[in-house]
Design a protein around this motif. Sequence first.
Motif, short mmCIF file in Angstrom:
data_model
loop_
_atom_site.label_atom_id
_atom_site.label_comp_id
_atom_site.label_asym_id
_atom_site.label_seq_id
_atom_site.Cartn_x
_atom_site.Cartn_y
_atom_site.Cartn_z
N LEU A 73 0.85 -1.19 0.00
CA LEU A 73 0.00 0.00 0.00
C LEU A 73 0.89 1.25 0.00
O LEU A 73 0.62 2.22 -0.70
CB LEU A 73 -0.92 -0.02 1.22
N GLY A 74 1.97 1.21 0.77
CA GLY A 74 2.90 2.34 0.81
C GLY A 74 3.51 2.61 -0.56
O GLY A 74 3.64 3.75 -0.97
N LEU A 75 3.86 1.51 -1.27
CA LEU A 75 4.47 1.69 -2.59
C LEU A 75 3.45 2.22 -3.60
O LEU A 75 3.81 2.83 -4.59
CB LEU A 75 5.03 0.36 -3.09
N GLN A 76 2.19 1.96 -3.33
CA GLN A 76 1.16 2.38 -4.27
C GLN A 76 0.78 3.85 -4.12
O GLN A 76 0.06 4.40 -4.95
CB GLN A 76 -0.09 1.50 -4.10
N VAL A 77 1.21 4.45 -3.01
CA VAL A 77 0.85 5.85 -2.77
C VAL A 77 1.27 6.73 -3.95
O VAL A 77 0.51 7.57 -4.41
CB VAL A 77 1.47 6.35 -1.45
N ALA A 78 2.49 6.48 -4.45
CA ALA A 78 3.00 7.28 -5.56
C ALA A 78 2.07 7.19 -6.77
O ALA A 78 1.75 8.20 -7.41
CB ALA A 78 4.40 6.82 -5.94
N ALA A 79 1.63 5.95 -7.06
CA ALA A 79 0.75 5.76 -8.20
C ALA A 79 -0.58 6.48 -7.98
O ALA A 79 -1.17 7.04 -8.91
CB ALA A 79 0.52 4.27 -8.43
N LEU A 80 -1.05 6.47 -6.73
CA LEU A 80 -2.32 7.14 -6.41
C LEU A 80 -2.22 8.64 -6.65
O LEU A 80 -3.09 9.24 -7.26
CB LEU A 80 -2.68 6.88 -4.95
N VAL A 81 -1.14 9.24 -6.15
CA VAL A 81 -1.01 10.69 -6.25
C VAL A 81 -0.87 11.09 -7.72
O VAL A 81 -1.52 12.02 -8.20
CB VAL A 81 0.20 11.19 -5.42
N GLY A 82 -0.01 10.37 -8.46
CA GLY A 82 0.17 10.68 -9.88
C GLY A 82 -1.11 10.45 -10.67
O GLY A 82 -1.52 11.28 -11.48
N GLY A 83 -1.75 9.30 -10.41
CA GLY A 83 -2.97 8.96 -11.12
C GLY A 83 -4.08 9.97 -10.86
O GLY A 83 -4.90 10.25 -11.72
N ALA A 84 -4.07 10.54 -9.66
CA ALA A 84 -5.12 11.51 -9.30
C ALA A 84 -5.13 12.68 -10.28
O ALA A 84 -6.19 13.20 -10.63
CB ALA A 84 -4.91 12.00 -7.87
N VAL A 85 -3.94 13.06 -10.77
CA VAL A 85 -3.86 14.19 -11.70
C VAL A 85 -4.68 13.91 -12.95
O VAL A 85 -5.52 14.73 -13.37
CB VAL A 85 -2.39 14.46 -12.07
N LEU A 86 -4.47 12.72 -13.52
CA LEU A 86 -5.19 12.36 -14.74
C LEU A 86 -6.68 12.20 -14.48
O LEU A 86 -7.52 12.66 -15.25
CB LEU A 86 -4.63 11.04 -15.27
N VAL A 87 -6.99 11.51 -13.38
CA VAL A 87 -8.39 11.22 -13.10
C VAL A 87 -9.16 12.51 -12.82
O VAL A 87 -10.28 12.69 -13.27
CB VAL A 87 -8.49 10.21 -11.93
N GLU A 88 -8.52 13.43 -12.12
CA GLU A 88 -9.17 14.73 -11.88
C GLU A 88 -9.49 15.43 -13.19
O GLU A 88 -10.55 16.02 -13.37
CB GLU A 88 -8.26 15.63 -11.04
N GLN A 89 -8.53 15.35 -14.10
CA GLN A 89 -8.72 16.03 -15.38
C GLN A 89 -9.94 15.45 -16.10
O GLN A 89 -10.78 16.19 -16.60
CB GLN A 89 -7.45 15.86 -16.22
N ILE A 90 -10.04 14.11 -16.12
CA ILE A 90 -11.13 13.47 -16.85
C ILE A 90 -12.49 13.79 -16.23
O ILE A 90 -13.46 14.04 -16.94
CB ILE A 90 -10.89 11.94 -16.92
N PHE A 91 -12.55 13.80 -14.90
CA PHE A 91 -13.83 14.02 -14.24
C PHE A 91 -14.05 15.49 -13.86
O PHE A 91 -15.00 15.81 -13.16
CB PHE A 91 -13.93 13.14 -12.99
N ALA A 92 -13.15 16.36 -14.32
CA ALA A 92 -13.25 17.79 -14.02
C ALA A 92 -13.41 18.03 -12.52
O ALA A 92 -14.28 18.78 -12.08
CB ALA A 92 -14.41 18.42 -14.79
N ILE A 93 -12.57 17.39 -11.73
CA ILE A 93 -12.58 17.61 -10.29
C ILE A 93 -11.59 18.74 -9.98
O ILE A 93 -10.43 18.67 -10.39
CB ILE A 93 -12.16 16.32 -9.55
#
Lengths: 661, 315
Positions: free
Chosen positions: B243-263
């Motif tokens: 889970l700790g190693l996945q944090v990086a993927a979560l933070v980076g992925g959030a950028v793209l996902v926010e863009q798609i959902f206009a968050i």
Amino acid sequence: MDELLAHHAENIPITPDEAVEAAAEFAALPRRRGAFLRLLRRPGPAVAFGYLVVIALAAIFAPVIAPYDPNQIDVPSRFAPPSWDHLLGADDLGRDLFSRLLYGARVSLTVSVAVIVIATVVALVVGLVAGYSGGAVDNVIMRVADGGLSFPPLVLALAVAGILGPGVVNVIAALSIVFVFGLTRLVRGTALVVREEPFVEASRAAGSRTRRILVHRVFPNIRSPLIIAATFGIAGVLLAEAGLSYLGLGPRPPAASWGNMLRNAYDRGLYKASWQLFVPGLAIAFTIYAFNVLGDGLRDVLGVGRSRRAKRRERRGMTTVERVRTPPAAPTSDDALLRIEDLSVEFVSERGASRVVEGVSLAIRPGETVGLVGESGSGKTVTSLSVMRLVPSPPGRIVSGAIRFEGRNLLDLDFEAMREVRGTGISMVFQDPMTSLDPSFTIGSQLAEAQRLHRKVSRSAARARSIELLDLVGIPAPETRLRQYPHQLSGGLRQRVVIAMALANEPRLLIADEPTTALDVTVQAQILDLLKRLQRELGMAILFVTHDLGVIADLCDRVAVMYAGQIVEEAAVEELFAHPRHPYTAGLLGAMPQVGGAGERLTVIPGQVPMAHAMPGGCRFADRCAFVTDACRSGRIDLVATGAAAVRCVRAGELTLQGAR
Amino acid sequence: MRLVVRRLVAVVPTLLIVTFGVFLMVKLVPGDPAVNAAGGLSATPEAIAQARVDLHLDDSFFSQYGRWLGNAVQGDLGESYQSRTSVVDDLAKRVPVTLSLIVAATLFAVLLAVPLGVLSGLRPNGGVDQGSRVFSSLAIAVPNFLLALILVLVFAVRLGWLPPSGYTKFGDSPAEWLKFIVLPAIALGVAVSAALMRQLRAALVDELDTNHIRTAWAIGGSRRRVVGIHGLKNASSPAITILGLQVAALVGGAVLVEQIFAIPGLGTYMLGAITQADLPVIQGCVLVLALVQIVLSLAVDITYALINPKVRVAT
């Protein structure tokens, strides 16, 4: 600082130049291609590899294959569905999607390969310099790498690419920076480990030049982890590249990339032609998947880390019984506490079943201490685990016999009924005290659990009893120990705790499977004394499993000797030690060191125990026996009982063997 | 407690390197920041010269870094070139939005991974295990932005169950927030869930083969107790590491996902700044996103230490 310098001076510093030259020399070395062939023999990686070859060829020959110019606008074909004209349809400007996909593959693969090559080369040089030089250089490099890894990769790539502006070259630069930190750490870690290994130490001592060590020692060890990391890395780059192009940071429009095709399909076609999403979408997903499959395959083939192949379906905590012959009828009256009759156990593997315990019968009366002796692989541990139904299934299964405890056949019990016997009727102490206790729970909670599994006890009563138990097994300051975790105790103390847990519910039989083997000699003696005292005070029966006859003499009333899955001799302790009747028993006695027996030579039994799947037809000891005759090898040899003793040897009547000296 | 302090101290050099990296990133940008600050290409030479002085561009490199870091620590990351608003104020509005997305995604990942991982670990090669293996291969191969698009297509466009984009603050209306966050959280959380599930399964399979589990059976442990308490507690340590190693993927992925959902979180803010070359904003976003990752990783580390007595209790 002086200290740091001194440490540094011990290491041989290498320069980046040297590392590069050495890498080139290493790359030029001839080597076997075996691993790659083995990889392609596996169906998954083979298909993945084939797919990637096709994609690579399609990308290279895109100008030849593509039916249209990828940027040619043709408004009438707007959102055309797949057809012979447009194999994968056309986008909002009527551009041919198949052609765009081919050209997009060029971008994806160029970026992926370029980034991985750049990042790997840089990582190799920097990582080797860090790992091999050590000291301050290493410290600085690793701090920077840690800092780099603290940025979420995509965020870092976005920032770099965003600042540099869109374009393939900028994407490559941005992603190379992102991927170099992790790979550097990998190279450095491997180099560090290799550097400490004796053979490298030895070559350094022998005055080997740095470059030689790198080429012949360090690189061969780094190669496999690096190839695997690079393969998974390509999948990561591909993913990141698609993300960046999706956000408009890839190649400048109208040039196609899989990421910007996806964006275009979403922005323009979501409501009109949503199937378009799947054209670049599936290409991205399949390609990433293929690289991951290839990486998994490489990891298995190159043997780095553990194979991740699943174990077979298991039935937890209970040995299965699949009888091939009917169990012996229960005796009408029985004075035995435990009576094992005709027990056979098999281990099933891909190569078939091998019988590791064959027709073992053994009885233990209440309060009696019986020794079960044999070399490792003789089946003594499997026999004792079978009594508890604790042989793991699969691979193990009990194929014949009965194990009667207080008249009940344990092999007929279901899990719940067996659970009631474990810990109350029969308890077990295992060989390795270091790993026999749960590291995550305190001694107190594990002792309390042993009680509460079988009767309702209040918290305070359980605590009082736990203290009493620790006291009984001779652990000082029990109150303190209850609050401690297993890792805070020594091996001897842990074994005492395990014994205390086994005694928690006053079992009638204690099975001790090599309880002292893993301990120091002085501690061994203490544990044996403890077991002797407990046996005397509590009056329980003990089945003592060991490879050490010396221990048996001290502790047991009766002994059974096992060899290659069978009992070969059974007798009262004094009788067996004075007059062994089986040559194997005599051999064991001869190999036993005697206190004060200076000058006597220890004898060794030549040869090895036969493998379970290749048992000889007659006497299983024949190949190692000094008294072997033809009769020994012809047909089955039975265990013949005379009074309270029994022996499995055709020459038992005629041989006079030397006993313990 | 001492352990927490030790970990916090160990973060300091990392923070220095990260801030330096962020500072350096902007310094390496081609072009003259003074021109940008003075209003772009139409700026007069006097304005540019004034901007040079205002921005201390003639000072030495390290004193510029020192000044920038000092300001940053005091909560001053400069002004946006575009809107002339304080970057820190803008960031403060957006951090909770991004965090709520990451938390929702993590919750989704854990709620999906734990039951499936445990069932797979109990019955390797059983039905659940086979199913979740297929699921996790897919989840790892399908990028989160592609999954996001598919989710929008299916649940917003075709079925119309959930809004395709937008956001409501949790504080304003938790129900509305949930409606907007479900799809982004799934898109972001699925890959994490897959990694977590596989790790949990592997750890449980290994764990159930250990000697202390055999001891637990031998004292008469029930299946629920041996597997559910002893097995799971020990298997959770490696799962938390993952889970700790996945944090990086979560933070980076959030950028793209926010863009798609206009968050309206850090991701959209940063992407907007990138298209407008708004350097102070990019700088601020990178810094805060890196901080988010560092703090979340730290939280995971500390959790790991708390459940693992070998780390918590010294010998």
